[in-house]
Design an enzyme around this catalytic site. Sequence first.
Site, PDB file in Angstrom:
ATOM      1  N   TRP A   1      -7.986 -31.492 -74.891  1.00 51.14           N
ATOM      2  CA  TRP A   1      -7.563 -32.588 -74.012  1.00 51.14           C
ATOM      3  C   TRP A   1      -6.278 -33.188 -74.557  1.00 51.14           C
ATOM      4  O   TRP A   1      -6.133 -33.323 -75.778  1.00 51.14           O
ATOM      5  CB  TRP A   1      -8.653 -33.676 -74.008  1.00 51.14           C
ATOM      6  CG  TRP A   1      -8.271 -34.949 -73.310  1.00 51.14           C
ATOM      7  CD1 TRP A   1      -8.480 -35.257 -71.994  1.00 51.14           C
ATOM      8  CD2 TRP A   1      -7.629 -36.095 -73.869  1.00 51.14           C
ATOM      9  NE1 TRP A   1      -8.003 -36.517 -71.711  1.00 51.14           N
ATOM     10  CE2 TRP A   1      -7.468 -37.056 -72.855  1.00 51.14           C
ATOM     11  CE3 TRP A   1      -7.147 -36.412 -75.158  1.00 51.14           C
ATOM     12  CZ2 TRP A   1      -6.868 -38.296 -73.062  1.00 51.14           C
ATOM     13  CZ3 TRP A   1      -6.536 -37.663 -75.367  1.00 51.14           C
ATOM     14  CH2 TRP A   1      -6.408 -38.584 -74.326  1.00 51.14           C
TER      15      TRP A   1
ATOM     16  N   THR B   1     -11.639 -30.289 -77.240  1.00 49.27           N
ATOM     17  CA  THR B   1     -12.495 -30.342 -76.055  1.00 49.27           C
ATOM     18  C   THR B   1     -12.916 -28.946 -75.618  1.00 49.27           C
ATOM     19  O   THR B   1     -14.033 -28.744 -75.132  1.00 49.27           O
ATOM     20  CB  THR B   1     -11.761 -31.060 -74.913  1.00 49.27           C
ATOM     21  OG1 THR B   1     -11.446 -32.392 -75.336  1.00 49.27           O
ATOM     22  CG2 THR B   1     -12.599 -31.121 -73.660  1.00 49.27           C
TER      23      THR B   1
ATOM     24  N   ALA C   1     -11.282 -27.220 -84.765  1.00 49.50           N
ATOM     25  CA  ALA C   1     -11.103 -28.675 -84.661  1.00 49.50           C
ATOM     26  C   ALA C   1     -11.864 -29.222 -83.462  1.00 49.50           C
ATOM     27  O   ALA C   1     -11.362 -30.054 -82.700  1.00 49.50           O
ATOM     28  CB  ALA C   1      -9.616 -29.030 -84.567  1.00 49.50           C
TER      29      ALA C   1
ATOM     30  N   HIS D   1      -5.343 -32.666 -86.682  1.00 44.24           N
ATOM     31  CA  HIS D   1      -6.049 -32.137 -85.510  1.00 44.24           C
ATOM     32  C   HIS D   1      -5.270 -30.987 -84.865  1.00 44.24           C
ATOM     33  O   HIS D   1      -5.844 -29.944 -84.544  1.00 44.24           O
ATOM     34  CB  HIS D   1      -6.280 -33.256 -84.493  1.00 44.24           C
ATOM     35  CG  HIS D   1      -7.186 -32.873 -83.385  1.00 44.24           C
ATOM     36  ND1 HIS D   1      -8.500 -32.500 -83.582  1.00 44.24           N
ATOM     37  CD2 HIS D   1      -6.982 -32.813 -82.039  1.00 44.24           C
ATOM     38  CE1 HIS D   1      -9.069 -32.217 -82.424  1.00 44.24           C
ATOM     39  NE2 HIS D   1      -8.169 -32.398 -81.474  1.00 44.24           N
TER      40      HIS D   1
END
Length: 275
Positions: free
Chosen positions: A29, A96, A120, A252
Amino acid sequence: MTYITTSDGTRIFYKDWGTGRPVVLSHGWPLNSDSWEAQQLFLAEHGYRAIAHDRRGHGRSTQTWHGNEMDTYADDLAALLDHLDLREVTLVGFSTGGGEITRYIGRHGTARVAQAVLVAAVPPLMVRRDDNPDGVPVQVFDGLRSDSLADRSQLYKDLADGPFFNHPTQPVSQGTRDAFWLQSMAAGHRNAHESIAAFSATDFRADLARFDVPTLVIHGDADQVVPFEVGGKASAALVKDAELLVYPGAPHGLTDTHKQTLGEDLHAFLERYGK
């Protein structure tokens, strides 16, 4: 451009590069399949059929009003695998997208799946609850929702300049941060807003219990979006015989900051299939 149409009429865009055993890459996302381009190119050049799609509401796929939750995301992924009749697939999910492939296995099983990779990724459960006391406080996600409604363009710039790519020794270029913003703005406003609940509050623990294929978990120990202890470490503990790779100091956005290492680790895992 290549699309499939799901049962509710949603058009899902996908890129299909190379030939060989299939690898399907699910993005984070609020990005799209372009965020996988370094790994998709690397794998296609190394003898694999690398496929990446834009989740509904993101990129070039339909900006649907409904379906911005994990069950529908997983069913859209199932529609893609069924349409292309993919077998012995390695599913790779970032952030996501890790939730998407986890819910896919929870809902559809592993008949088509040979391996799984969580990068991640948001499972098992991000938000703090009584039964998940080490999770991220809900106020963090409430802030994302408020910022998304107030000025989502600035939110995406702040994420790119801050926690997403934060890496003091391997800073990303302005171009990479601009690409993050551009992909994010291509997502539908409602879709991106509702997806915050999807990635933060969905409980994937029962889905992880259904994993019965070789699984690789990759996570940076400096991740400021999905903390390592909440994400990768916890998921690896819930999947039987999962292999955990920790990237020291990685943020991330390691698909960009550690693109070469990630490509090589994915390739090595793929090459172990059937051996």
